[in-house]
Design a protein around this motif. Structure first.
Motif, PDB file in Angstrom:
ATOM      1  N   MET B 292      11.809  -7.986  -7.652  1.00  0.00           N
ATOM      2  CA  MET B 292      10.378  -7.335  -7.555  1.00  0.00           C
ATOM      3  C   MET B 292       9.796  -7.417  -6.048  1.00  0.00           C
ATOM      4  O   MET B 292       9.254  -6.528  -5.959  1.00  0.00           O
ATOM      5  CB  MET B 292       9.639  -8.367  -8.422  1.00  0.00           C
ATOM      6  N   ASN B 293      10.289  -8.348  -5.346  1.00  0.00           N
ATOM      7  CA  ASN B 293       9.916  -8.427  -3.820  1.00  0.00           C
ATOM      8  C   ASN B 293      10.391  -6.754  -3.091  1.00  0.00           C
ATOM      9  O   ASN B 293       9.748  -6.151  -2.568  1.00  0.00           O
ATOM     10  CB  ASN B 293       9.957  -9.588  -3.224  1.00  0.00           C
ATOM     11  N   GLU B 294      11.566  -6.872  -3.583  1.00  0.00           N
ATOM     12  CA  GLU B 294      12.204  -5.705  -2.931  1.00  0.00           C
ATOM     13  C   GLU B 294      11.626  -4.492  -3.433  1.00  0.00           C
ATOM     14  O   GLU B 294      11.447  -3.325  -3.011  1.00  0.00           O
ATOM     15  CB  GLU B 294      13.722  -5.663  -3.509  1.00  0.00           C
ATOM     16  N   ASP B 388       7.971 -15.397   6.653  1.00  0.00           N
ATOM     17  CA  ASP B 388       6.333 -15.409   6.427  1.00  0.00           C
ATOM     18  C   ASP B 388       5.874 -14.313   6.463  1.00  0.00           C
ATOM     19  O   ASP B 388       5.160 -13.710   5.779  1.00  0.00           O
ATOM     20  CB  ASP B 388       6.021 -16.417   7.807  1.00  0.00           C
ATOM     21  N   LEU B 389       6.102 -13.657   7.640  1.00  0.00           N
ATOM     22  CA  LEU B 389       5.499 -12.137   7.888  1.00  0.00           C
ATOM     23  C   LEU B 389       5.822 -11.150   6.655  1.00  0.00           C
ATOM     24  O   LEU B 389       5.237 -10.549   5.995  1.00  0.00           O
ATOM     25  CB  LEU B 389       5.787 -11.509   8.911  1.00  0.00           C
ATOM     26  N   LEU B 390       7.156 -11.151   6.137  1.00  0.00           N
ATOM     27  CA  LEU B 390       7.607 -10.559   5.012  1.00  0.00           C
ATOM     28  C   LEU B 390       6.788 -10.895   3.857  1.00  0.00           C
ATOM     29  O   LEU B 390       6.433  -9.869   3.270  1.00  0.00           O
ATOM     30  CB  LEU B 390       9.019 -10.755   4.957  1.00  0.00           C
ATOM     31  N   GLY B 391       6.652 -12.061   3.478  1.00  0.00           N
ATOM     32  CA  GLY B 391       5.930 -12.496   2.403  1.00  0.00           C
ATOM     33  C   GLY B 391       4.429 -12.037   2.283  1.00  0.00           C
ATOM     34  O   GLY B 391       3.709 -11.634   1.350  1.00  0.00           O
ATOM     35  N   LEU B 392       3.761 -12.317   3.623  1.00  0.00           N
ATOM     36  CA  LEU B 392       2.391 -11.821   3.815  1.00  0.00           C
ATOM     37  C   LEU B 392       2.277 -10.374   3.723  1.00  0.00           C
ATOM     38  O   LEU B 392       1.156 -10.040   2.974  1.00  0.00           O
ATOM     39  CB  LEU B 392       1.843 -12.400   5.297  1.00  0.00           C
ATOM     40  N   MET B 393       3.194  -9.690   4.338  1.00  0.00           N
ATOM     41  CA  MET B 393       2.959  -8.100   4.335  1.00  0.00           C
ATOM     42  C   MET B 393       3.553  -7.514   2.957  1.00  0.00           C
ATOM     43  O   MET B 393       3.315  -6.314   2.699  1.00  0.00           O
ATOM     44  CB  MET B 393       3.587  -7.666   5.397  1.00  0.00           C
ATOM     45  N   THR B 394       4.190  -8.157   2.057  1.00  0.00           N
ATOM     46  CA  THR B 394       4.622  -7.351   1.086  1.00  0.00           C
ATOM     47  C   THR B 394       3.592  -7.146  -0.046  1.00  0.00           C
ATOM     48  O   THR B 394       3.478  -5.724  -0.386  1.00  0.00           O
ATOM     49  CB  THR B 394       5.762  -8.409  -0.085  1.00  0.00           C
ATOM     50  N   PRO B 395       2.656  -7.908  -0.199  1.00  0.00           N
ATOM     51  CA  PRO B 395       1.418  -7.259  -1.200  1.00  0.00           C
ATOM     52  C   PRO B 395       0.765  -6.261  -0.495  1.00  0.00           C
ATOM     53  O   PRO B 395       0.125  -5.179  -0.962  1.00  0.00           O
ATOM     54  CB  PRO B 395       0.646  -8.377  -1.305  1.00  0.00           C
ATOM     55  N   VAL B 396       0.653  -6.150   0.887  1.00  0.00           N
ATOM     56  CA  VAL B 396      -0.156  -5.450   1.674  1.00  0.00           C
ATOM     57  C   VAL B 396       0.535  -4.081   1.549  1.00  0.00           C
ATOM     58  O   VAL B 396      -0.156  -3.004   1.560  1.00  0.00           O
ATOM     59  CB  VAL B 396      -0.298  -5.855   3.106  1.00  0.00           C
ATOM     60  N   ILE B 446      -3.368  -7.402  -8.650  1.00  0.00           N
ATOM     61  CA  ILE B 446      -2.265  -8.298  -8.929  1.00  0.00           C
ATOM     62  C   ILE B 446      -1.676  -8.636  -7.139  1.00  0.00           C
ATOM     63  O   ILE B 446      -1.441  -9.844  -6.934  1.00  0.00           O
ATOM     64  CB  ILE B 446      -1.228  -8.193  -9.642  1.00  0.00           C
ATOM     65  N   GLN B 447      -1.608  -7.571  -6.637  1.00  0.00           N
ATOM     66  CA  GLN B 447      -1.012  -7.723  -5.392  1.00  0.00           C
ATOM     67  C   GLN B 447      -1.931  -8.566  -4.503  1.00  0.00           C
ATOM     68  O   GLN B 447      -1.772  -9.344  -3.475  1.00  0.00           O
ATOM     69  CB  GLN B 447      -0.715  -6.346  -4.571  1.00  0.00           C
ATOM     70  N   ALA B 448      -3.269  -8.101  -4.685  1.00  0.00           N
ATOM     71  CA  ALA B 448      -4.519  -8.699  -3.853  1.00  0.00           C
ATOM     72  C   ALA B 448      -4.595 -10.347  -4.344  1.00  0.00           C
ATOM     73  O   ALA B 448      -4.687 -10.961  -3.340  1.00  0.00           O
ATOM     74  CB  ALA B 448      -5.880  -7.860  -4.362  1.00  0.00           C
ATOM     75  N   MET B 449      -4.294 -10.446  -5.636  1.00  0.00           N
ATOM     76  CA  MET B 449      -4.389 -11.942  -5.739  1.00  0.00           C
ATOM     77  C   MET B 449      -3.098 -12.692  -5.424  1.00  0.00           C
ATOM     78  O   MET B 449      -3.294 -13.793  -4.867  1.00  0.00           O
ATOM     79  CB  MET B 449      -4.405 -11.998  -7.429  1.00  0.00           C
ATOM     80  N   ASP B 450      -1.975 -11.794  -5.162  1.00  0.00           N
ATOM     81  CA  ASP B 450      -0.724 -12.521  -4.708  1.00  0.00           C
ATOM     82  C   ASP B 450      -1.171 -13.052  -3.051  1.00  0.00           C
ATOM     83  O   ASP B 450      -0.734 -14.101  -2.635  1.00  0.00           O
ATOM     84  CB  ASP B 450       0.429 -11.511  -4.783  1.00  0.00           C
ATOM     85  N   LEU B 451      -1.644 -11.915  -2.497  1.00  0.00           N
ATOM     86  CA  LEU B 451      -2.027 -12.028  -1.197  1.00  0.00           C
ATOM     87  C   LEU B 451      -3.152 -13.403  -1.057  1.00  0.00           C
ATOM     88  O   LEU B 451      -2.698 -14.370  -0.150  1.00  0.00           O
ATOM     89  CB  LEU B 451      -2.636 -11.027  -0.561  1.00  0.00           C
TER      90      LEU B 451
END
Lengths: 596, 596
Positions: B292-294, B388-396, B446-451
């Protein structure tokens, strides 16, 4: 299947409490619109919209229109019966003078009905909608004989109308048009040319179709100064009013569109078709503008209608769909999940749409009321003010209500997740149908240019000054009222932003018109946001008064919450709009065309 | 017919100049990506996208997929050949380890290719796209035997992959899922249940389809803690790798959707289908998250791709369509009208889309590079920061690039007036296709909530702090550089807004989670606007350096203009987002569910 329920109670509240319509009982037609009549008319209209038109919306989209080899067009199943019910109810002539078979009621009532019809079934509503526009143009510019020939049949719904402007190479820039009109010895003209994007150009709903067509009379000047308006019936009309032979106008094809599938959008071929001049030679654009202004308000209302319909279905889904738990703990512990309406992001979406819808409805009705006053008042000062506000707000109603209406349909669709993308749920149709309203009757960029280039500077900015004064007076009048503070407080900085934008444009854009062009869309939305905020101020005032009288306390309380939401979340957009306007046009215009 | 040209030069500039990819030549695979290789790979990829995939976009939309009575699905004409060309070019395994037949190149290159493919033909690109996601999940969580059985065939393109999560009653809330897995004596499982919205679930492009399916093993705990992941091939695979008998999984129907008509979106019926556990029992969601992240990054890139394609066609139209005159006097006096690109409101639209596209491409590639570093670096500190940056930016990347990508497609369509609404012009398709990207792989809410709920508070806010520090350092490093002032100056207040929002949430949202929920979407867009502004800062720096070296002066100057446009017009949105976040949730949550 999606459904639609006309907002009858909200509309009555807006007309009677917020706009105080009964204050205008001295105007012709208004005294006939007593409280009882209003309620009866809107309830009947709401019933027609919800029970007859709305159930055909999804099926109409799926089925679409079909053109036969002979050029005839078949509308979707049920459309003919629904159209007949609309006509039989007398809706076409609701605000048409009684001498032509109408009921002479205020235009503001027709606007309320357009809202219901547009929410229920946009594609179906366009058939009578175009007819009403054609009626309006003939009323103002037609000869007495033309009025007598066409209007009674159109008001009755037996004949429908169209508006023929666009050609393949020209839409916005009508001065380029090529359709030719050659005078005949009998005083009529022979029209030849091709018109495209003609809504309701050919169909099976009415006995005859009355095309209003712009064309250039042979030898007339080039550009917009050589355009004349003609009435060209599909079937010629005999002296006794009966239908005669088929005229030389045919539907060459129908378009395959993103939405409004159930409305036939036609390429119309005029091949020596017989037409009669409406109004003066070479003054056709002027005459067409009557129809277009009427139509622009109606199209703005379409944006609102789609937003309302999308909202209602999103609310129903949000109450039923169980998914996840409230952040503050289970609200529905006996089931496996809570309804998604517990989630703040879902509520934010619903609040945002509804806070727009209620204010947008107020704005549409308020603007329609200005049209009534401008046309019916005996007081010249009152007429002028109303006409100023009508002119100023027409591009705002068209541009802002359709931009936001579409965005709201998208937001409502979003709440359905994957189901929103599947056609059988109907949310996609709201988005696809709402999309057209941003485009036709002058794309919204054109509305923005109309506002900044014509309406703003007209008469030394008189209309805008009148509006600024009206809102400032409202703020002053209610600034001390504790209960009104949440509504009046935020309005002042928003009004200041609008004033600052107007000032900046006065100082910068008249010498450098590109500044106006680059800021046009932002100014339209800035004015739109302020006037919607002002509408919320008026709604809040009426809601507080109703609450104090013990009327409908819960519904009134909800309105106050929605108004606060608008003030907190939407109104702050004004400063962004101002910043963009003040950015000017240097950067926007810096690149060469090749650099894109 | 619409066309597409892959932005090869811009991508090379981003990779080499802006992201300085060659600085990472010490990472596995990077040293193989020399300048020459980059140029060769991207040129070839661009050619495939523009010349093979793009010409099938409109026809694929019109034709759609067809399901036969036996459950087989036929893709549109030409899709099989185009898919074969993609597979034969080795694109599927561009960044897959060589041991499974891939080329082991950096993930950032696959991302560039995804951009091209998504712009050229989104529906077609989804078939390999889903396969790449399935490959990624098997690479991380599959057993060695599973990898050997499936990966080489998938990398070769002979077999494709899917992801089966959604069921009729659950999408976001997967804990509700009902699909059952019953253990067989041979170590496999029998899966029974219904999955919906399965992209590429059944089609005629590949010999076999490898379904990754989440299900609940009999007796497993309820909720998300009892979910396991299975690999379920359409055809069972014999010991020797050849295809065996048909498995008990069939396509029950395909959906009638708003867009991506050429991708078969299937209801998949599992009727005792044979599957094998991937990873650990009851840890299926974990394994699925890799995929899913990919996929979320890839979907963000789809939003960008559609925005780019819509932009290119809008530019072509704006240069050709003659309508009206420039406000500053005729630019094309020998013709009856000027091309509409002379109008400021048209330019504003084009500038806005392009200023987004270039920064969004930078962001997508920068984020993909973080993924490469997180997976390939030898340095634990560097890996952690990148992760860290990857995780933070994925929903963005997912949420912002698809929201804006869709809005841009709408704006580009708007420029066509009525023609934009007619399907044969292709602009409607960009809008309809772009729409899905906001919905699937976790709707943007959901992306926004993930962030806000996971990525922001994770490790005490470490990722956000790292990002804030990085941007602040950039501002400090370039604040004194006169040429950088137009880019660095406006970035500081925007960064301050983001910092203030984070602070406000830390002080208010942890005790009252509804504040977080009500501000989630605004925070996602606030962070998105800041990081896009930061990307413009990086682009400007590289463009100034290139200009100083005399490379591509005109193109670099255009980038500087676009960057200034972004700073003037888009970046000021941050204060509006902050105001909305600080409005909190009281008003949003005030109404009862019945009051809507």
């Amino acid at each position: 299947m999606p459904s639609y329920r006309a907002p009858v109670e909200d509309t009555l509240f807006l007309l009677e409490d917020v706009l105080a319509i009964h204050r205008y009982d001295n105007l012709p037609g208004f005294s006939d619109a007593s409280s009882d009549v209003l309620r009866a008319v809107l309830s009947e209209g709401g019933k027609l919209a919800g029970e007859v038109l709305a159930p055909l919306n999804l099926s109409g989209d799926r089925e679409g229109c079909t053109r036969n080899a002979d050029g005839s067009v078949v509308t979707p199943k049920g459309f003919k019966q629904a159209y007949d019910a609309y006509a039989a109810g007398g809706w076409m002539g609701l605000s048409v003078p009684e001498e032509f078979g109408g009921q002479g009621l205020p235009h503001v009532l027709s606007t309320a009905m357009q809202d219901f019809v547009s929410g229920a079934n946009l594609a179906l509503g366009m058939y009578p909608g175009l007819t009403q526009g054609a009626i309006a143009a003939l009323l103002v510019h037609g000869s007495q004989a033309q009025k007598e020939t066409y209007l009674p049949k159109m008001v009755e719904g037996a004949w429908t109308g169209t508006m023929n402007l666009t050609e393949p190479h020209c839409g916005t820039d009508l001065g380029l048009l090529k359709t030719k009109a050659v005078p005949n010895p009998d005083g009529s003209y022979s029209l030849t040319g091709t018109k495209i994007f003609i809504s309701a150009g050919e169909h099976d709903l009415s006995e005859n179709i009355v095309h209003l067509v712009i064309a250039r009379i042979e030898g007339a000047p080039a550009g917009t100064k050589g355009i004349s308006l003609f009435v060209v019936p599909k079937f010629l009309v005999n002296e006794d009013g009966s239908l005669g032979e088929r005229n030389g106008v045919t539907c060459g094809s129908i378009e395959h569109k993103m939405g409004i599938h159930a409305n036939s959008t036609c390429v119309m071929n005029y091949d020596g078709a017989k037409g009669w001049l409406v109004g003066q030679e070479n003054r056709g654009l002027n005459a067409m503008f009557v129809m277009m202004n009427e139509a622009r308000l109606a199209v703005g209302v379409q944006g609102l209608g789609q937003s309302e319909a999308a909202y209602q279905n999103a609310v129903a889904y949000a109450r039923e769909r169980l998914q996840g738990r409230a952040l503050t703990g289970a609200k529905n512990p006996e089931r496996a999940a809570d309804p998604i309406i517990v989630h703040p992001d879902v509520r934010r979406t619903l609040m945002q749409i509804r806070a727009f819808n209620e204010a947008a409805r107020a704005l549409a009705l308020w603007t329609a009321l200005q049209s009534d006053i401008a046309h019916r008042s005996q007081d010249a000062t009152e007429r002028q003010l109303a006409d100023d506000l009508l002119g100023l707000m027409t591009p705002v109603v068209k541009g802002v209500l359709t931009d936001r209406g579409f965005a709201n349909a998208v937001e409502a669709q979003q709440m359905f997740g994957g189901h929103g993308y599947i056609e059988e749920w109907g949310m996609s149709q709201f988005v696809r149908d709402a999309r057209i309203a941003m485009i036709y009757e002058g794309a919204n960029g054109i509305q923005a240019m109309d506002l900044i280039g014509r309406k703003l500077p007209k008469d030394g900015g008189r209309a805008m000054m009148a509006f600024l004064t009206e809102v400032q007076t409202f703020i002053k009048d209610h600034g001390e009222d504790e209960a009104m503070k949440p509504f009046v407080g935020p309005l002042q900085p928003a009004l200041n932003d609008l004033q600052a934008a107007v000032m900046w444009l006065m100082q910068n854009a008249f010498t450098k018109p590109d500044h106006a062009g680059a800021g046009a869309t932002d100014l339209m939305h800035l004015l739109g946001t302020v006037v919607l905020g002002y509408m919320w101020g008026k709604i809040a005032k009426a809601a507080l008064a109703a609450k104090a009288e013990g009327r409908d306390a819960e519904r009134m309380e909800a309105k106050l919450v929605l108004g606060r939401f608008f003030m907190e979340r939407t109104l702050p957009e004004t400063s962004l709009r101002l910043a963009r306007i003040k950015a000017g046009s240097e950067t926007t215009m810096a690149l060469s065309a090749e650099a894109f």
